[in-house]
Design an enzyme around this catalytic site. Structure first.
Site, mmCIF file in Angstrom:
data_model
loop_
_atom_site.group_PDB
_atom_site.id
_atom_site.type_symbol
_atom_site.label_atom_id
_atom_site.label_comp_id
_atom_site.label_asym_id
_atom_site.label_seq_id
_atom_site.Cartn_x
_atom_site.Cartn_y
_atom_site.Cartn_z
ATOM 1 N N GLU A 119 -17.612 -54.549 -8.604
ATOM 2 C CA GLU A 119 -18.836 -53.865 -8.203
ATOM 3 C C GLU A 119 -20.079 -54.563 -8.780
ATOM 4 O OE1 GLU A 119 -18.785 -51.653 -5.997
ATOM 5 O OE2 GLU A 119 -17.516 -49.922 -6.429
ATOM 6 N N ASN A 122 -22.310 -52.969 -0.506
ATOM 7 C CA ASN A 122 -23.112 -53.335 -1.685
ATOM 8 C C ASN A 122 -22.747 -54.726 -2.224
ATOM 9 O OD1 ASN A 122 -20.630 -52.930 -2.869
ATOM 10 N ND2 ASN A 122 -21.265 -51.291 -4.254
ATOM 11 N N HIS A 129 -19.665 -55.835 -2.945
ATOM 12 C CA HIS A 129 -18.486 -55.982 -3.806
ATOM 13 C C HIS A 129 -17.383 -56.744 -3.091
ATOM 14 C CE1 HIS A 129 -16.802 -51.849 -2.384
ATOM 15 N NE2 HIS A 129 -15.959 -52.755 -1.935
ATOM 16 N N ASP A 155 -6.497 -55.425 -4.876
ATOM 17 C CA ASP A 155 -6.870 -54.232 -5.623
ATOM 18 C C ASP A 155 -6.061 -53.015 -5.190
ATOM 19 O OD1 ASP A 155 -7.967 -53.921 -3.108
ATOM 20 O OD2 ASP A 155 -10.027 -54.054 -3.752
HETATM 21 C C1 GLP Z 1 -12.825 -51.515 -0.241
HETATM 22 C C2 GLP Z 1 -11.915 -52.634 -0.734
HETATM 23 C C3 GLP Z 1 -12.468 -53.991 -0.462
HETATM 24 C C4 GLP Z 1 -12.938 -54.062 0.965
HETATM 25 C C5 GLP Z 1 -14.084 -53.097 1.152
HETATM 26 C C6 GLP Z 1 -14.674 -53.103 2.553
HETATM 27 O O1 GLP Z 1 -13.691 -51.023 -1.188
HETATM 28 N N1 GLP Z 1 -11.641 -52.536 -2.122
HETATM 29 O O2 GLP Z 1 -11.478 -54.972 -0.739
HETATM 30 O O3 GLP Z 1 -13.355 -55.362 1.259
HETATM 31 O O4 GLP Z 1 -13.597 -51.798 0.891
HETATM 32 O O5 GLP Z 1 -13.903 -52.318 3.392
HETATM 33 P P1 GLP Z 1 -14.056 -52.223 4.964
HETATM 34 O O6 GLP Z 1 -13.434 -53.453 5.499
HETATM 35 O O7 GLP Z 1 -13.320 -50.988 5.333
HETATM 36 O O8 GLP Z 1 -15.502 -52.139 5.240
#
Ligand code: GLP
Length: 246
Positions: A143, A136, A138, A67
């Site tokens: 989402e 959440n 995702h 993404d």
């Molecule tokens: C973002 C990314 C996800 C990632 C998530 C968790 O929103 N789009 O791909 O898994 O955050 O991030 P973190 O590892 O910083 O908790």
């Protein structure tokens, strides 16, 4: 689903890097699906270390990132383009033309998304997909909601995600409201999936991911339908799994 619980973030990063290494060594042209966020940072650091010790060769590795924020220039320090260069691409012998991160520029967005999915197929599909998880539930930027999309698409970020990701920006107002993400189908098509989670703030999402209930309200729960998923978590992220009987 295989659930691997390790002691802490360092052990998680080590183990994740070993799984990626195996994937790279097993294929002539390994195709990796990559994630950003804080969770995989330690894994990337370990992979760079292995490269520096001549234990890994990225020259034939092809990558597709999950993404990217929409409306953020690739050279913005908080773009996922910048993240990938900072944490991996600039430090190993990967060929930049073999790396792919969603960014549509002036192109029509639907056209761009279709091309991104086509490029993944043309590369032979993703061999190993790395995933983090939002609080959440995702994955990528898919989402929670009534519907989940199959293919790469433009998504409106939830307030919860904007708030969670505001820690990387000077203020929540600067966090982009939209992103381009691989869809659930693109993720589920990967031959193998490695989901990483660390810390208490991920415990509830992880518990629901492995609980047996599959719901669009918790996109990661869909992974229960995939035949080859490893959920690699540290003790904090795993802390609620046993209390639910899993
Ligand atoms: C973002 C990314 C996800 C990632 C998530 C968790 O929103 N789009 O791909 O898994 O955050 O991030 P973190 O590892 O910083 O908790």
């Amino acid at each position: 689903m295989e659930i691997l619980v390790v002691k802490d973030y360092q052990a998680l990063s080590e183990k994740a890097a070993l799984i990626v290494t195996e994937e790279i060594k097993q294929h002539n042209m390994p195709v990796l699906g990559l994630a950003t966020g804080s969770t995989p940072e330690g894994m990337y650091a370990r992979l760079v270390e292995m490269f520096n010790n001549n234990l890994l060769d990225f020259s034939s590795v092809v990558t597709f990132n999950l993404d990217e924020y929409a409306g953020l220039s690739p050279d913005h320090p908080q773009s996922y383009h910048s993240f990938m260069h900072r944490h991996l691409f600039d430090h190993v012998n990967i060929m930049v033309e073999n790396t792919h991160i969603p960014h549509c520029g002036d192109q029509n967005i639907s056209e761009f998304c279709r091309e991104y999915d086509r490029a993944i197929s043309a590369a032979g599909g993703i061999g190993l997909q790395i995933l983090g998880i939002g609080g959440n539930g995702h994955i990528g930027f898919n989402e929670p909601g009534r519907f989940l999309s199959v293919y790469t698409h433009l998504v409106e970020l939830t307030e919860e995600t904007i708030k969670a990701n505001s820690r990387f920006f000077d203020s929540p107002r600067e966090v982009p409201r939209q992103a381009i993400t691989m869809g659930m189908g693109s993720i589920m098509h990967a031959s193998k999936i490695l989901l990483l989670a660390s810390g208490n703030n991920k415990a509830s999402a992880i518990q629901k991911t492995v609980s047996g209930i599959i719901s669009t309200d918790l996109p990661a729960s869909m992974l229960q339908l995939h035949h080859n998923v490893t959920v690699l978590v540290d003790q904090d992220a795993a802390s609620l799994i046993n209390s639910s009987g899993n």
